[in-house]
Design a protein around this motif. Sequence first.
Motif, PDB file in Angstrom:
ATOM      1  N   ARG A  42       4.171   3.335  -1.189  1.00  0.00           N
ATOM      2  CA  ARG A  42       3.127   2.937  -0.235  1.00  0.00           C
ATOM      3  C   ARG A  42       3.288   3.721   1.071  1.00  0.00           C
ATOM      4  NH1 ARG A  42       4.436  -3.321  -0.192  1.00  0.00           N
ATOM      5  NH2 ARG A  42       6.472  -2.341   0.152  1.00  0.00           N
ATOM      6  N   LEU A  43       2.273   4.510   1.385  1.00  0.00           N
ATOM      7  CA  LEU A  43       2.331   5.418   2.539  1.00  0.00           C
ATOM      8  C   LEU A  43       1.406   4.938   3.654  1.00  0.00           C
ATOM      9  CD1 LEU A  43       3.100   8.172   3.883  1.00  0.00           C
ATOM     10  CD2 LEU A  43       1.125   9.158   2.664  1.00  0.00           C
ATOM     11  N   LEU A  49       6.713  14.052   0.858  1.00  0.00           N
ATOM     12  CA  LEU A  49       7.022  12.625   0.759  1.00  0.00           C
ATOM     13  C   LEU A  49       6.845  12.128  -0.676  1.00  0.00           C
ATOM     14  CD1 LEU A  49       5.460  11.314   4.082  1.00  0.00           C
ATOM     15  CD2 LEU A  49       7.847  11.020   3.378  1.00  0.00           C
ATOM     16  N   ALA A  50       5.833  12.648  -1.362  1.00  0.00           N
ATOM     17  CA  ALA A  50       5.634  12.267  -2.760  1.00  0.00           C
ATOM     18  C   ALA A  50       6.801  12.729  -3.622  1.00  0.00           C
ATOM     19  CB  ALA A  50       4.322  12.857  -3.280  1.00  0.00           C
ATOM     20  N   MET A 102       6.825   4.258   3.539  1.00  0.00           N
ATOM     21  CA  MET A 102       7.077   5.524   4.231  1.00  0.00           C
ATOM     22  C   MET A 102       5.932   5.780   5.198  1.00  0.00           C
ATOM     23  SD  MET A 102       6.325   8.082   1.010  1.00  0.00           S
ATOM     24  CE  MET A 102       6.739   6.953  -0.294  1.00  0.00           C
ATOM     25  N   VAL A 103       6.199   6.630   6.204  1.00  0.00           N
ATOM     26  CA  VAL A 103       5.200   6.874   7.249  1.00  0.00           C
ATOM     27  C   VAL A 103       5.051   8.372   7.486  1.00  0.00           C
ATOM     28  CG1 VAL A 103       4.622   6.538   9.692  1.00  0.00           C
ATOM     29  CG2 VAL A 103       5.654   4.666   8.376  1.00  0.00           C
ATOM     30  N   ASP A 159      -5.937  12.742   0.752  1.00  0.00           N
ATOM     31  CA  ASP A 159      -6.257  13.365  -0.543  1.00  0.00           C
ATOM     32  C   ASP A 159      -4.992  13.878  -1.229  1.00  0.00           C
ATOM     33  OD1 ASP A 159      -8.975  12.909  -0.490  1.00  0.00           O
ATOM     34  OD2 ASP A 159      -9.468  14.881   0.371  1.00  0.00           O
ATOM     35  N   ALA A 160      -4.158  14.584  -0.476  1.00  0.00           N
ATOM     36  CA  ALA A 160      -2.938  15.148  -1.058  1.00  0.00           C
ATOM     37  C   ALA A 160      -1.988  14.047  -1.509  1.00  0.00           C
ATOM     38  CB  ALA A 160      -2.253  16.062  -0.042  1.00  0.00           C
ATOM     39  N   ALA A 161      -1.879  12.994  -0.718  1.00  0.00           N
ATOM     40  CA  ALA A 161      -0.961  11.899  -1.045  1.00  0.00           C
ATOM     41  C   ALA A 161      -1.392  11.184  -2.322  1.00  0.00           C
ATOM     42  CB  ALA A 161      -0.874  10.917   0.122  1.00  0.00           C
ATOM     43  N   VAL A 162      -2.659  10.835  -2.402  1.00  0.00           N
ATOM     44  CA  VAL A 162      -3.167  10.122  -3.574  1.00  0.00           C
ATOM     45  C   VAL A 162      -3.062  10.998  -4.822  1.00  0.00           C
ATOM     46  CG1 VAL A 162      -5.210   9.073  -4.613  1.00  0.00           C
ATOM     47  CG2 VAL A 162      -4.649   8.619  -2.216  1.00  0.00           C
ATOM     48  N   SER A 163      -3.392  12.279  -4.683  1.00  0.00           N
ATOM     49  CA  SER A 163      -3.295  13.197  -5.815  1.00  0.00           C
ATOM     50  C   SER A 163      -1.856  13.325  -6.309  1.00  0.00           C
ATOM     51  CB  SER A 163      -3.827  14.585  -5.419  1.00  0.00           C
ATOM     52  OG  SER A 163      -5.192  14.525  -5.091  1.00  0.00           O
ATOM     53  N   ALA A 164      -0.887  13.145  -5.406  1.00  0.00           N
ATOM     54  CA  ALA A 164       0.527  13.276  -5.764  1.00  0.00           C
ATOM     55  C   ALA A 164       1.147  11.953  -6.194  1.00  0.00           C
ATOM     56  CB  ALA A 164       1.307  13.847  -4.580  1.00  0.00           C
ATOM     57  N   GLY A 165       0.339  10.884  -6.285  1.00  0.00           N
ATOM     58  CA  GLY A 165       0.862   9.628  -6.811  1.00  0.00           C
ATOM     59  C   GLY A 165       1.242   8.587  -5.783  1.00  0.00           C
ATOM     60  N   LEU A 166       0.870   8.773  -4.519  1.00  0.00           N
ATOM     61  CA  LEU A 166       1.172   7.777  -3.495  1.00  0.00           C
ATOM     62  C   LEU A 166      -0.019   6.838  -3.295  1.00  0.00           C
ATOM     63  CD1 LEU A 166       2.999   9.955  -0.793  1.00  0.00           C
ATOM     64  CD2 LEU A 166       3.974   8.715  -2.739  1.00  0.00           C
TER      65      LEU A 166
END
Length: 465
Positions: free
Chosen positions: A304-305, A453-454, A377-378, A320-327
């Motif tokens: 959870r970011l 982070l992912a 994470m932040v 977009d990058a976070a969700v695409s990487a599984g966050l």
Amino acid sequence: MASNSPGLRPFFEPRGVVIVGARRSPGFGYVIPIALQRQGWGDRLFLVNPAGGELHGLPLYRSVSEVPGDPDLAVVIVPAEAVPATLEEIGRRGIRHVVIESAGFNEVGEEGRARQRAAKEAAERHGIRVIGPNCVGVVNTANRFSTVEVVEKALTPGPLGVIAQSGVFGNILLDGLHQEGLYISKAVTLGNRMDVDECEMLDYLHRDPETRVVMMYLEGASDGRRLVETLRRVTADKPVLILKSGRTGKGREATASHTGSMSGEDELYEAAFRQSGAVRAESLDELIDMAKVFVSQPLPRGNRLGITTSSGSLGALATDAAVSAGLLLPPLSGETASRMRAIAPRWMNVRNPLDVGPSGAYLQAITALMEDPGMDMVLAIMVMPFAVFREFMARGVSVKDFLGGTAGLRELAPQKPLVACSIGDQGFLEDLDEALTAAVPLIRSPERAARALAALYRYASRKKE
């Protein structure tokens, strides 16, 4: 973990070192003795050149057999055709560890392959362990020993172990890592891997107490199954970050002509890294980003970011990058939302990502996300137009003054990773980097920061399995 095996220790902690091929003209044989003297190794350094005489205030011995004392490491910098006979001489002298920096072996065709076979046979006859050929050897920052000249700041001890197949790549990487805030424990360039390979070095760094994270540049594996087994064993305790070249047919041709490596189909390596728990980087920039995050941040408890940003657009790119990487980007907790609404101007949307815009509420937003129990994470995206930064500078106000006590942010939630991101004027970036301190890595792209982070989350979740 057990202490290091003495099998490879003399490469990094020699009693004395012999430079075979020391020379008066420019080249490795000229500069390496200077570097070792500067680094405090002059009293354990022996130089060999058939011409004899003196170099850098030290005697030049005409042969290895004339060298006094009890050295246990030799660095060979002679023409490739002379290497097999040189190894015979080193073996008769009783030295059992050798770094061969000479090139002209497997990487240059059949004639070179024949030379490498002859060199290997000579080494095996005398029980000599070899790093190389076609490499620049090792660096140990703890005792300031190196078989290659590096910039002074690169000798600052740190937690990052480096394994690189390429000699020059490894050398240049070491020269630049300190500029990214990365400092190494030990580094090795393997070259053609006539003897010591990536698996042995992974095991060595696994046991090394100064190394917490391992960074690798790999062109090909000498034994794929053994590599997977070794990586699985090491990654259970320490992260291993890998940049693998040879993704394409032309790339594989380039690796074969560089270090003589057979790279193999990339899909096989991708599967091997995934199964073994290694973390693969897609580019050199990503490898460095991941290293900055892995050496400085705790492992997250979940995916959870929370994102806070002074630019809505950069927040969207990071999302977009976070969700695409599984966050996941969960909503703010009720308490966090209430805290932020109490200080937010009317135009500010209190949600995740938390866009503070020009409100100046950077520190309050980061603090709220760090204390939010629903965030694992932040990511803090902090940008400032140069015109605004110039006004701050004109008034004698630094970014540190503006942000306040960022040093205490880590103490708010010691178990929660915090990564900063910024782009823009170089002066602002340098000021921001200084304000954040080494405890909070600064990444120069929102997408790269999210992917780093992912990667940290993927490694953490793999360790739990």
